[in-house]
Enzyme design. Sequence first.
Site, PDB file in Angstrom:
ATOM      1  N   ASP A 110      37.873  47.582  35.003  1.00  0.00           N
ATOM      2  CA  ASP A 110      37.211  48.186  36.153  1.00  0.00           C
ATOM      3  C   ASP A 110      38.205  48.944  37.020  1.00  0.00           C
ATOM      4  O   ASP A 110      39.413  48.675  37.002  1.00  0.00           O
ATOM      5  CB  ASP A 110      36.486  47.120  36.982  1.00  0.00           C
ATOM      6  CG  ASP A 110      37.443  46.103  37.595  1.00  0.00           C
ATOM      7  OD1 ASP A 110      38.278  45.554  36.843  1.00  0.00           O
ATOM      8  OD2 ASP A 110      37.368  45.859  38.816  1.00  0.00           O
ATOM      9  N   GLU A 174      38.035  42.986  38.654  1.00  0.00           N
ATOM     10  CA  GLU A 174      39.285  42.637  39.325  1.00  0.00           C
ATOM     11  C   GLU A 174      39.372  43.330  40.673  1.00  0.00           C
ATOM     12  O   GLU A 174      39.888  42.773  41.645  1.00  0.00           O
ATOM     13  CB  GLU A 174      40.477  43.038  38.445  1.00  0.00           C
ATOM     14  CG  GLU A 174      41.820  42.481  38.910  1.00  0.00           C
ATOM     15  CD  GLU A 174      42.534  43.323  39.957  1.00  0.00           C
ATOM     16  OE1 GLU A 174      43.512  42.832  40.561  1.00  0.00           O
ATOM     17  OE2 GLU A 174      42.106  44.482  40.196  1.00  0.00           O
TER      18      GLU A 174
END
Length: 471
Positions: A110, A174
């Site tokens: 991400d 994250e």
Amino acid sequence: MRALVLSITVAAVLVSPVSGPGPAAQPATTLAPHQQLMREIYQELVEINTTNSVGDNTRAAEAMAKRLIAAGFPAADVQVLTPVPRKGNLVARLRGSGARRPLLLLAHLDVVEANREDWSFDPFKLLEQDGYFYGRGTSDDKAMAASFVANMIRYRQEGFVPDRDLILALTADEEGGGHNGVAWLLKEHRGLIDADLAINEGGGGALQNGRRVANSIQASEKIFQTYRLEVTNRGGHSSLPVKDNAIWHLAGGLSRLADYDFPVSLDEVNRQFFERTSAQINGPLADDFRAVANGNRDPAVVARVAAVGPVFNARLRTTCVPTRLEGGHADNALPQLARAVVNCRVLPNQTEEEVRQLLVRALADDAIKVTPVNRFFPSPASPLTPEIMGAVQRVTQEMWPGVPVVPMMSTGATDSRYLRAAGISAYGTSGMFGDVNDVRAHGRDERMLVRSLYEGQEYLYRLVKVLSSKP
């Protein structure tokens, strides 16, 4: 990641860089097959939008799974695990002899948000220009993800049999969002990623004026903890003021907090950070760094080290800073409530209650109630063992002779905190060097030096081999 990818702290005080200039950028026409593969994977990942708002982490994970299976990995050893739509995580395994417990290779897929109108070009199209790769995630963290995937394929093509299983985990959220991949995998699929140690983001190489000055290894990080400061009062009419005023109580306490320094407390990671940094600088400041590393707590010495910059002060102690403020309910009434939010970044060797008590002492006003807001998430430092330090030192000197290896603590956070809390030692190191004065992770026109990408791939390839071969 929420912490800076690059090790900017050593270079900030270097008087004379110790290493030679970096090599010239490598032309694309000279790419070796494994580099070309990584370049293709890198482009594919950057051009898959994996933001929390509209991106699709599952699509990226499935694309990498497809590549691994096409390279000969058994389908049973390549899994995409999805707690909810768009939040998929890839877990793949290269099986070894089993002589030692596995090595986990972790990177997150991400990325933070990126709006086209804010950028000079499309953030989700990889652009190679003037010796840089541009695009969202080029440095954080798709460079490591692409390197790990390409290197896993390279190991298999070479017939490499490690003495421990190599586990690759490419995860979601994250950077934020409600489905952090590492936390979810530890809770629901611990056996798939259970390992002796892990390599992750968090450390990297520092360039200053085009010269390599340090290769850092992140072995710990501060713990995020927020407190609510609150003063309540019966209030009254503003035409009849009294000293017992909620806002004055809070303002006085915050003023005292501004003048307060938390005690210096160095664990092994920070002690080695100051010790090794002192060897790279000259003059009285080097003596101060050595003194602090050796336990000197003379206020004058500590003050000089802290004054070098906020990042050095943050490595010496826990820090707390007010980030929000509110109070009162009417222009013509004495306040019945005054409230502040104080965000602390806590050293790994301190507890939430210890910090709360220190805050109470610093505020020095019994009228101010101090309450923790979030759940404290302890994350102990990973030990600086001969195995990990020797491997990083060996590969660093092979590739960049004379460049020092410096242990560091991140003042922000990475997913390594979940691994450390679960008993898996995690280390941030990438071998990807970047300019300390041009850090664009999370920002506009994020970029990665072309040569640094390929060097980082080779560094990680060698490092993992050293860590997974019989000593």
